[in-house]
Design a protein around this motif. Structure first.
Motif, PDB file in Angstrom:
ATOM      1  N   MET A  57     -12.750  34.775 -43.294  1.00  0.00           N
ATOM      2  CA  MET A  57     -12.024  35.852 -42.636  1.00  0.00           C
ATOM      3  C   MET A  57     -10.616  35.408 -42.246  1.00  0.00           C
ATOM      4  N   PHE A  58     -10.495  34.178 -41.739  1.00  0.00           N
ATOM      5  CA  PHE A  58      -9.199  33.693 -41.265  1.00  0.00           C
ATOM      6  C   PHE A  58      -8.182  33.598 -42.406  1.00  0.00           C
ATOM      7  N   TYR A  94     -14.286  27.432 -37.807  1.00  0.00           N
ATOM      8  CA  TYR A  94     -14.650  26.174 -38.459  1.00  0.00           C
ATOM      9  C   TYR A  94     -15.868  26.347 -39.365  1.00  0.00           C
ATOM     10  N   GLY A  95     -16.448  27.544 -39.376  1.00  0.00           N
ATOM     11  CA  GLY A  95     -17.593  27.830 -40.225  1.00  0.00           C
ATOM     12  C   GLY A  95     -17.176  28.573 -41.485  1.00  0.00           C
ATOM     13  N   GLU A  96     -18.121  28.795 -42.381  1.00  0.00           N
ATOM     14  CA  GLU A  96     -17.855  29.449 -43.662  1.00  0.00           C
ATOM     15  C   GLU A  96     -17.376  30.885 -43.466  1.00  0.00           C
ATOM     16  N   TYR A 112     -21.238  24.397 -27.395  1.00  0.00           N
ATOM     17  CA  TYR A 112     -20.847  25.735 -27.839  1.00  0.00           C
ATOM     18  C   TYR A 112     -20.071  25.773 -29.158  1.00  0.00           C
ATOM     19  N   ALA A 113     -19.893  24.648 -29.810  1.00  0.00           N
ATOM     20  CA  ALA A 113     -19.115  24.619 -31.056  1.00  0.00           C
ATOM     21  C   ALA A 113     -19.918  23.945 -32.167  1.00  0.00           C
ATOM     22  N   PRO A 114     -20.981  24.558 -32.643  1.00  0.00           N
ATOM     23  CA  PRO A 114     -21.831  23.911 -33.652  1.00  0.00           C
ATOM     24  C   PRO A 114     -21.119  23.648 -34.976  1.00  0.00           C
ATOM     25  N   ASN A 115     -20.169  24.496 -35.355  1.00  0.00           N
ATOM     26  CA  ASN A 115     -19.469  24.291 -36.624  1.00  0.00           C
ATOM     27  C   ASN A 115     -18.569  23.066 -36.575  1.00  0.00           C
ATOM     28  N   LEU A 116     -17.762  22.955 -35.504  1.00  0.00           N
ATOM     29  CA  LEU A 116     -16.907  21.785 -35.363  1.00  0.00           C
ATOM     30  C   LEU A 116     -17.738  20.534 -35.148  1.00  0.00           C
ATOM     31  N   LYS A 117     -18.799  20.641 -34.386  1.00  0.00           N
ATOM     32  CA  LYS A 117     -19.681  19.495 -34.144  1.00  0.00           C
ATOM     33  C   LYS A 117     -20.272  18.985 -35.454  1.00  0.00           C
ATOM     34  N   ARG A 118     -20.614  19.893 -36.348  1.00  0.00           N
ATOM     35  CA  ARG A 118     -21.159  19.518 -37.650  1.00  0.00           C
ATOM     36  C   ARG A 118     -20.109  18.759 -38.477  1.00  0.00           C
ATOM     37  N   ILE A 119     -18.868  19.214 -38.411  1.00  0.00           N
ATOM     38  CA  ILE A 119     -17.784  18.529 -39.131  1.00  0.00           C
ATOM     39  C   ILE A 119     -17.575  17.132 -38.557  1.00  0.00           C
ATOM     40  N   PHE A 120     -17.594  17.020 -37.221  1.00  0.00           N
ATOM     41  CA  PHE A 120     -17.456  15.716 -36.570  1.00  0.00           C
ATOM     42  C   PHE A 120     -18.558  14.764 -37.010  1.00  0.00           C
ATOM     43  N   GLY A 125      -8.852  25.121 -37.060  1.00  0.00           N
ATOM     44  CA  GLY A 125      -9.759  25.586 -38.102  1.00  0.00           C
ATOM     45  C   GLY A 125      -9.800  24.565 -39.222  1.00  0.00           C
ATOM     46  N   ILE A 126     -10.478  24.920 -40.307  1.00  0.00           N
ATOM     47  CA  ILE A 126     -10.594  24.016 -41.446  1.00  0.00           C
ATOM     48  C   ILE A 126     -10.162  24.730 -42.717  1.00  0.00           C
ATOM     49  N   VAL A 127      -9.354  24.043 -43.507  1.00  0.00           N
ATOM     50  CA  VAL A 127      -8.840  24.577 -44.764  1.00  0.00           C
ATOM     51  C   VAL A 127      -9.781  24.167 -45.888  1.00  0.00           C
ATOM     52  N   ARG A 128     -10.457  25.139 -46.466  1.00  0.00           N
ATOM     53  CA  ARG A 128     -11.350  24.889 -47.599  1.00  0.00           C
ATOM     54  C   ARG A 128     -10.755  25.498 -48.863  1.00  0.00           C
TER      55      ARG A 128
END
Length: 553
Positions: A401-402, A394-396, A157-165, A451-454
């Motif tokens: 938004m965050f 964790y996505g764009e 259920y977490a494709p964005n975090l999984k992609r980062i991993f 989350g991820i800081v970009r």
């Protein structure tokens, strides 16, 4: 990102604290935000809480077909307002059909106490958000079944975090506990955003360099001579001896910057007082090494000759900033001075070559900045929905938004397609600083969030052109490997924490005494013996076991 004081263990807190304050914006003041009393464990009466079965949309928005409510405890920084009324969460609820009931909004100053109280008393909610959950608690309550293992949930259920991993396996390795399970969603800094990973730096007054005809220092000797000229050469040309050659609101920040000039800290900030001995390849405890003594002797020289502000060990942050605005600092440690003391005359210092030819910049954190951003408990009624809810950040789109909020409300788009905060936030008419203005809409100030800081969506100090340029100077001197925070088994953790409490406190105390001259260096051997007698061998052994487990995971 005002990276300042706040990892999973006492040993790691020495340097990485300075970086953590970076993805935050926390100004260091105590929060006045009230905490709801009482440990609510179930859904409030009247809330639309339904089982996830048949209600979950596995992709797209909304996340659930019929509205559900999830209760959370969260930590909050000083500038924060009531999250139940915040635009970020009210708008996200419309997108997801998930209402978050922030039943406990706890000031960071009281967070550890509150967190420990509800866990010990069994009065916890469905999840902990931005709660600064330490790794030791993840292991303890994970083993007891209080915290849910997330491996399978993330995989599905977490494709964005999984992609980062998948893209950065070291981040995943740092998230896995000794039992092979993941119990939390981490705070991640994009590895392509090194300015955020380096946090505080040494900044030099370029105008003073030009006035005195000096070049940027390249060696420790150059640095000393520059500070000497700042003190004696009247660089501000006011005829007064009011210059402060080097200052900081946090003395370990200066130490962290200098370590690499003596070859210390070669595995980065999360490792704290541990690294690898270049001669043996084994784990080294830095504060007992002879090179650490040499570095402290240099710092003592600066202190004795009044080249370092004598208030560094008891500084009031507000006073430190107020003095800086007067233009009396020749060099200072922290984030871009243009954002803190409103002076744009500072440039980042290069990494300095030490007396033995060592030249590294070791005050850099791993991309997995914080482990315990979001934790799900065994009371979570809709864990699949909650995992989807947090994975969006964790996505764009979710990251935008965050950190930036909403178009034409908190940000606007420029002609070249970039985003920037609106004037109400950048130049608030009520005199609010950035943290305060942002916190009327968003929750990122304070740090510790999942989350991820970009770089393109984060507009704190680390994104300024000066910070990027300063990072580019030191980037060629980063360590070859940067360790993330390590985890320990329950058995290891009890002993490790006990050793850390005694040893690290003693090191902190004695470092200050050596630098200020209250303790002569003739007592160095006695100092080392005391640390050994405190159980240093066992302390190093346990850390080495955690390192070996990380390598083999």
């Amino acid at each position: 990102m005002k990276f300042k004081r706040r990892v999973s263990t006492l040993v790691a807190s020495l340097l990485v604290i300075a970086v953590l304050a970076g993805c935050s914006g926390n100004n260091g003041n105590a929060s006045n935000t009230p905490s709801n009393s009482g440990g609510n464990t179930g859904a409030s009466a009247g809330n639309e809480t339904k089982p996830a079965a048949g209600n979950l949309n596995e992709t797209g928005m909304p996340i659930v077909k019929d509205k559900i409510t999830i209760q959370m405890l969260t930590g909050k920084p000083p500038a924060a307002t009531d999250w139940n009324k915040l635009m970020l969460w009210t708008e996200y609820e419309k997108m997801t059909n998930i209402h978050i009931d922030w039943v406990d909004q706890v000031p960071f100053a009281n967070l550890a106490e509150k967190r420990n109280l509800v866990l010990a008393g069994g009065e916890y909610t469905e999840a902990f958000f931005t709660s600064q959950m330490p790794i030791s608690d993840l292991i303890k309550y994970g083993a007891e079944g209080v915290f849910l293992p997330l491996n399978d949930l993330i995989d599905k259920y977490a494709p964005n975090l999984k992609r980062i991993f998948e893209q950065y396996p070291a981040i995943k390795k740092g998230s896995v506990m000794p039992d092979g399970k993941i119990y939390s969603f981490p705070t991640i800094v994009d590895p392509e955003f090194p300015s955020a990973l380096t946090g505080g730096k040494i900044w030099i007054n370029k105008q003073w360099l030009e006035t005195l005809g000096l070049s940027e220092p390249q060696t420790i000797d150059d640095f000393y001579k520059m500070l000497k000229q700042f003190k004696e050469g009247d660089p501000n040309r006011n005829g007064k001896a009011d210059e402060v050659p080097l200052s900081s609101y946090w003395m370990p920040g200066i130490e962290g910057y200098l370590r690499g000039s003596w070859g210390l800290g070669n595995r980065g900030a999360h490792a704290g007082n541990f690294d690898l001995d270049p001669a043996t390849g084994k784990v080294r405890f830095i504060p007992t090494d002879k090179k650490y003594k040499e570095m402290l002797q240099f710092m003592n020289k600066l202190y004795t000759e009044n080249l370092i502000d004598h208030n560094v060990y008891a500084v009031d942050y507000a006073k430190y900033i107020a003095e800086g605005t007067k233009g009396v600092y020749g060099a200072m440690w922290g984030v871009d001075p243009a954002t803190t003391i409103k002076k744009d005359s500072y440039i980042g210092s290069p990494a300095l070559e030490g007396p033995d030819g060592d030249r590294m910049y070791t005050a850099i954190a791993a991309p997995q900045l914080w482990t315990g951003g979001l934790v799900l408990t065994d009371r979570a009624k809709n864990p699949e929905a909650l995992v989807r809810w947090i994975d969006h950040f964790y996505g764009e789109e979710g990251g935008k938004m965050f950190f930036m909020g909403f178009k034409d409300v908190t940000y606007k788009e420029t002609a070249d397609g970039k985003v920037e905060y609106v004037d109400e936030i950048k130049n608030n008419p009520e005199g609010l600083n950035l943290d305060q203005a942002v916190s009327k809409y968003l929750t990122w100030p304070g740090g510790g969030y999942p989350g991820i800081v970009r770089q393109k969506f984060f507009q704190g100090a680390e994104s300024s052109p000066a910070s990027i340029e300063a990072t580019d100077k030191v980037k060629p001197f980063f360590p070859e490997e940067v360790w993330p925070p390590f985890s320990f088994t329950s058995e290891e953790n009890d002993t490790f924490t006990a050793r850390a409490t005694d040893i690290e406190a003693y090191v902190t105390e004695m470092t200050a005494k050596f630098v200020t001259g209250k303790n002569p260096f003739s007592e160095w051997d006695k100092y080392v013996k005391t640390i050994n007698d405190m159980g240093l061998e066992e302390y190093i052994k346990i850390f080495t076991q955690a390192l070996d487990r990380y390598k083999n995971s």
